[in-house]
Design a protein around this motif. Structure first.
Motif, PDB file in Angstrom:
ATOM      1  N   SER A 144       9.443 -20.209   4.004  1.00  0.00           N
ATOM      2  CA  SER A 144       8.594 -19.500   2.888  1.00  0.00           C
ATOM      3  C   SER A 144       7.572 -19.051   2.697  1.00  0.00           C
ATOM      4  O   SER A 144       7.314 -17.659   2.011  1.00  0.00           O
ATOM      5  N   PHE A 145       6.010 -19.900   3.713  1.00  0.00           N
ATOM      6  CA  PHE A 145       5.527 -17.946   4.363  1.00  0.00           C
ATOM      7  C   PHE A 145       5.398 -17.645   5.278  1.00  0.00           C
ATOM      8  O   PHE A 145       5.487 -16.125   4.414  1.00  0.00           O
ATOM      9  N   ASP A 146       6.288 -17.250   5.677  1.00  0.00           N
ATOM     10  CA  ASP A 146       6.798 -15.909   6.384  1.00  0.00           C
ATOM     11  C   ASP A 146       7.153 -15.309   5.623  1.00  0.00           C
ATOM     12  O   ASP A 146       7.040 -13.670   6.371  1.00  0.00           O
ATOM     13  N   VAL A 147       8.161 -15.378   5.117  1.00  0.00           N
ATOM     14  CA  VAL A 147       9.287 -14.580   4.114  1.00  0.00           C
ATOM     15  C   VAL A 147       8.258 -13.587   3.010  1.00  0.00           C
ATOM     16  O   VAL A 147       8.216 -12.600   2.850  1.00  0.00           O
ATOM     17  N   GLY A 148       7.669 -14.471   2.436  1.00  0.00           N
ATOM     18  CA  GLY A 148       6.320 -13.690   1.483  1.00  0.00           C
ATOM     19  C   GLY A 148       6.380 -12.941   2.153  1.00  0.00           C
ATOM     20  O   GLY A 148       5.400 -11.524   1.147  1.00  0.00           O
ATOM     21  N   ALA A 149       5.133 -13.303   2.941  1.00  0.00           N
ATOM     22  CA  ALA A 149       4.555 -12.375   4.635  1.00  0.00           C
ATOM     23  C   ALA A 149       5.503 -10.731   4.804  1.00  0.00           C
ATOM     24  O   ALA A 149       4.600 -10.007   4.529  1.00  0.00           O
ATOM     25  N   VAL A 150       6.466 -11.078   5.053  1.00  0.00           N
ATOM     26  CA  VAL A 150       7.163  -9.886   5.273  1.00  0.00           C
ATOM     27  C   VAL A 150       7.273  -8.946   4.109  1.00  0.00           C
ATOM     28  O   VAL A 150       7.121  -7.947   4.286  1.00  0.00           O
ATOM     29  N   LEU A 151       7.510  -9.708   2.915  1.00  0.00           N
ATOM     30  CA  LEU A 151       7.836  -9.006   1.733  1.00  0.00           C
ATOM     31  C   LEU A 151       6.010  -8.778   0.955  1.00  0.00           C
ATOM     32  O   LEU A 151       5.976  -7.168   1.201  1.00  0.00           O
ATOM     33  N   GLY A 152       5.572  -9.281   1.443  1.00  0.00           N
ATOM     34  CA  GLY A 152       3.892  -8.745   0.899  1.00  0.00           C
ATOM     35  C   GLY A 152       3.746  -7.352   1.936  1.00  0.00           C
ATOM     36  O   GLY A 152       2.837  -6.144   1.237  1.00  0.00           O
ATOM     37  N   SER A 153       3.768  -7.972   3.180  1.00  0.00           N
ATOM     38  CA  SER A 153       3.170  -6.405   4.069  1.00  0.00           C
ATOM     39  C   SER A 153       4.089  -5.272   4.424  1.00  0.00           C
ATOM     40  O   SER A 153       3.583  -4.347   3.909  1.00  0.00           O
ATOM     41  N   ALA A 154       5.955  -5.598   3.495  1.00  0.00           N
ATOM     42  CA  ALA A 154       6.092  -4.240   3.534  1.00  0.00           C
ATOM     43  C   ALA A 154       6.023  -3.377   1.757  1.00  0.00           C
ATOM     44  O   ALA A 154       6.484  -2.052   1.472  1.00  0.00           O
ATOM     45  N   VAL A 155       4.989  -4.474   1.213  1.00  0.00           N
ATOM     46  CA  VAL A 155       5.074  -4.039  -0.543  1.00  0.00           C
ATOM     47  C   VAL A 155       3.504  -3.203  -0.688  1.00  0.00           C
ATOM     48  O   VAL A 155       3.229  -2.066  -1.198  1.00  0.00           O
ATOM     49  N   ILE A 156       3.103  -3.953   0.224  1.00  0.00           N
ATOM     50  CA  ILE A 156       1.476  -3.387  -0.074  1.00  0.00           C
ATOM     51  C   ILE A 156       1.064  -1.858   0.480  1.00  0.00           C
ATOM     52  O   ILE A 156      -0.016  -0.868  -0.106  1.00  0.00           O
ATOM     53  N   GLY A 157       1.377  -1.307   0.922  1.00  0.00           N
ATOM     54  CA  GLY A 157       1.212  -0.287   1.727  1.00  0.00           C
ATOM     55  C   GLY A 157       1.632   0.839   0.617  1.00  0.00           C
ATOM     56  O   GLY A 157       0.995   1.760   0.995  1.00  0.00           O
ATOM     57  N   VAL A 158       2.847   0.542   0.176  1.00  0.00           N
ATOM     58  CA  VAL A 158       3.759   1.319  -0.766  1.00  0.00           C
ATOM     59  C   VAL A 158       2.561   1.476  -1.935  1.00  0.00           C
ATOM     60  O   VAL A 158       2.244   2.586  -2.574  1.00  0.00           O
ATOM     61  N   ALA A 159       2.326   0.348  -2.225  1.00  0.00           N
ATOM     62  CA  ALA A 159       1.385  -0.082  -3.489  1.00  0.00           C
ATOM     63  C   ALA A 159      -0.098   0.804  -3.421  1.00  0.00           C
ATOM     64  O   ALA A 159      -0.231   1.946  -4.385  1.00  0.00           O
ATOM     65  N   VAL A 160      -0.082   0.646  -2.062  1.00  0.00           N
ATOM     66  CA  VAL A 160      -1.678   1.010  -2.223  1.00  0.00           C
ATOM     67  C   VAL A 160      -1.236   3.049  -2.068  1.00  0.00           C
ATOM     68  O   VAL A 160      -2.417   3.192  -2.508  1.00  0.00           O
ATOM     69  N   ASP A 161      -0.913   3.111  -1.478  1.00  0.00           N
ATOM     70  CA  ASP A 161      -0.246   5.207  -1.384  1.00  0.00           C
ATOM     71  C   ASP A 161      -0.809   5.412  -3.216  1.00  0.00           C
ATOM     72  O   ASP A 161      -0.397   6.383  -2.978  1.00  0.00           O
ATOM     73  N   ARG A 162       0.798   4.098  -3.879  1.00  0.00           N
ATOM     74  CA  ARG A 162       1.295   5.106  -5.257  1.00  0.00           C
ATOM     75  C   ARG A 162       0.293   4.760  -6.198  1.00  0.00           C
ATOM     76  O   ARG A 162       0.045   5.825  -7.362  1.00  0.00           O
ATOM     77  N   VAL A 163      -0.426   3.359  -5.787  1.00  0.00           N
ATOM     78  CA  VAL A 163      -0.843   2.713  -7.142  1.00  0.00           C
ATOM     79  C   VAL A 163      -2.950   3.470  -6.763  1.00  0.00           C
ATOM     80  O   VAL A 163      -3.081   3.496  -7.841  1.00  0.00           O
ATOM     81  N   PHE A 164      -3.387   3.059  -6.031  1.00  0.00           N
ATOM     82  CA  PHE A 164      -4.069   3.039  -5.394  1.00  0.00           C
ATOM     83  C   PHE A 164      -4.715   4.166  -4.662  1.00  0.00           C
ATOM     84  O   PHE A 164      -5.631   4.410  -4.755  1.00  0.00           O
ATOM     85  N   ALA A 165      -4.245   5.262  -4.248  1.00  0.00           N
ATOM     86  CA  ALA A 165      -4.379   6.902  -4.492  1.00  0.00           C
ATOM     87  C   ALA A 165      -4.967   6.470  -3.175  1.00  0.00           C
ATOM     88  O   ALA A 165      -6.028   7.123  -2.080  1.00  0.00           O
ATOM     89  N   GLY A 166      -4.708   5.746  -1.602  1.00  0.00           N
ATOM     90  CA  GLY A 166      -4.740   5.234  -0.522  1.00  0.00           C
ATOM     91  C   GLY A 166      -6.056   4.129  -0.787  1.00  0.00           C
ATOM     92  O   GLY A 166      -6.016   4.511   0.123  1.00  0.00           O
ATOM     93  N   ARG A 167      -6.397   3.873  -1.753  1.00  0.00           N
ATOM     94  CA  ARG A 167      -7.378   3.354  -1.366  1.00  0.00           C
ATOM     95  C   ARG A 167      -7.357   1.489  -0.913  1.00  0.00           C
ATOM     96  O   ARG A 167      -7.056   0.830  -2.112  1.00  0.00           O
ATOM     97  N   ALA A 168      -6.877   1.295   0.356  1.00  0.00           N
ATOM     98  CA  ALA A 168      -6.352   0.635   0.815  1.00  0.00           C
ATOM     99  C   ALA A 168      -7.251  -0.838   0.479  1.00  0.00           C
ATOM    100  O   ALA A 168      -7.192  -1.890  -0.157  1.00  0.00           O
ATOM    101  N   LEU A 169      -8.086  -0.674   0.166  1.00  0.00           N
ATOM    102  CA  LEU A 169      -9.129  -1.862   0.106  1.00  0.00           C
ATOM    103  C   LEU A 169      -9.303  -2.590  -1.542  1.00  0.00           C
ATOM    104  O   LEU A 169      -9.393  -3.928  -1.533  1.00  0.00           O
ATOM    105  N   ALA A 170      -9.082  -1.603  -2.058  1.00  0.00           N
ATOM    106  CA  ALA A 170      -8.977  -2.068  -3.513  1.00  0.00           C
ATOM    107  C   ALA A 170      -8.022  -2.539  -4.307  1.00  0.00           C
ATOM    108  O   ALA A 170      -7.655  -3.976  -4.350  1.00  0.00           O
TER     109      ALA A 170
END
Length: 426
Positions: free
Chosen positions: A267-293
């Motif tokens: 369960s932890f590994d599956v969640g990590a896969v989803l999180g890794s796939a989503v966060i990059g897109v979210a950072v580029d679109r929601v946080f305007a590339g500010r990955a640390l935020a």
């Protein structure tokens, strides 16, 4: 697809599978720990030192060799690393006792140390800067995907053939793919391909001689690098504690069967896969590339999920699985960005274009947390019990929150300083 897009897709797939195999080769150790205790006679502290035997050489060699990676190509470092890692683990469990096992794990860890910086450099060469966070976020699923497959295959092999043969198949597969990487993975420069929308090409020919002699100290002096490295240290301590100890915790403390514990830990590994796939897109679109935020919010959520799991661990498998999924979801994404996309960007800000050196140094320092978790949590489990182990992980995740907060503040200051001359000129 255009020829460049085809080459980018092939390269991404090669790197994804290659790095996934490093985790495919690490994961069996966490699955067979109960067997090592019951059949090989090792206690929790000794099992923790086996973790350290694998992960200490990985972290230390990566920090020591990161600057040298500026002078080496991704094809040779990744290919030879996979070959050596697989070869080291072929006889694991078949010959020797704990000392021999520790030696094989150490050789495996040292060989794997060159794989992540090589992958980070190749991705930086092949993909434009404005897609960095999305690409690295998707690529980060390789570690968790390899962990999921490694756990599932290890559970099957453990039940069918016993713990002594669990590492044999992953080792052979790792070596075979290493040969493939040596044959087909090339850089844009080697193929004469131009990648558009890049600020500059991170190639050997474009880096001054002084940059190719970068030391670890030079890399550490790049702004924001120390804050990111310490953040990754605490985050990786949590992640590897879950990798290496979660099946045993579920078995010993919550009384799941061994195979059920191994499967629930996915369960932890599956969640990590989803999180890794989503966060990059979210950072580029929601946080305007500010990955640390984006990382800051995610690490806060991961800490809360771990705390809730600790408080509700007796509620049964559905609640356990859901909270482990959430903890992995919010832990996996920041791990990927802090270990690759962010240090790559910071290295490229430096006039020496130290992208690979920065990625290797940050990931290497962060990986110190991966080998400290073994002896630390092994001793905690032996002397204080399993509940203390999970509260230790909650504390480590909370410290990661503070470090990411500091890194984000440092990055904001850098951006303000960079924007000030432009505003004055306007």
């Amino acid at each position: 697809m255009a020829p460049l897009q085809v080459r980018q897709f092939i390269t991404f797939c090669l790197l994804w599978v290659g790095y996934a195999l490093t985790y495919f080769l690490r994961k069996p150790l966490g699955v067979i720990k109960a067997d090592l205790r019951d059949q090989a006679g090792l206690n929790e502290a000794q099992l923790g030192w086996l973790d350290a035997a694998l992960l200490a050489p990985y972290a230390l060699a990566q920090m020591a060799l990161a600057p040298a990676g500026q002078r080496l190509g991704a094809r040779r470092t990744l290919g030879l690393g996979l070959l050596a890692a697989g070869g080291a683990m072929l006889p694991f469990g078949l010959v020797g006792g704990p000392g021999a096992m520790a030696m094989m794990l150490a050789l495996n860890g040292a060989a794997q140390s060159c794989c992540w910086p090589a992958c980070a450099r190749s991705l930086a060469e092949w993909f434009p800067d404005n897609r960095r966070n999305s690409v690295f976020g998707l690529f980060g699923t390789s570690a968790f995907g390899g962990g999921i497959l490694g756990t599932a295959v290890s559970v099957y092999l453990q039940g069918a053939y016993g713990w002594r043969l669990v590492h044999l198949f992953p080792a052979l597969l790792c070596m075979s793919f290493g040969l493939l990487v040596l044959l087909v993975l090339y850089s844009p420069e080697e193929l004469g391909v131009a990648v558009h929308e890049k600020e500059s090409a991170v190639t050997k020919s474009s880096i001054p001689d002084a940059a190719q002699r970068l030391t670890w100290r030079d890399v550490w002096q790049i702004p924001v690098i120390p804050e990111v490295a310490v953040s990754l240290f605490f985050l990786k301590l949590v992640r590897y504690a879950m990798y290496m100890w979660l099946p045993m915790f579920l078995s010993q403390q919550l009384h799941y069967g061994r195979q059920a514990a191994g499967l629930l830990s996915l369960s932890f590994d599956v969640g990590a896969v989803l999180g890794s796939a989503v966060i990059g897109v979210a950072v580029d679109r929601v946080f305007a590339g500010r990955a640390l935020a984006g990382c800051l919010l995610s690490v806060v959520a991961s800490t809360l999920s771990l705390l809730l799991f600790s408080l509700t661990s007796g509620w049964g498998a559905p609640a356990n699985g859901l909270l482990l999924l959430m903890a992995g979801l919010f832990n996996g994404g920041p791990d990927t960005l802090l270990g690759a996309a962010i240090p790559t960007e910071l290295g490229q800000r430096d006039e020496r274009r130290a992208a690979q050196a920065a990625s290797g140094a940050v990931n290497g320092f962060g990986s110190v947390g991966t080998f400290l978790e073994g002896p630390l949590l092994g001793a905690v489990a032996l002397h204080l019990g399993w509940p203390a182990v999970f509260y230790s992980m909650v504390l480590s995740s909370a410290l990661a929150v503070l470090c990411v907060l500091r890194a984000d503040a440092a990055d904001r200051r850098w951006r303000r300083c960079r924007a000030a001359p432009l505003l004055t000129a306007a």
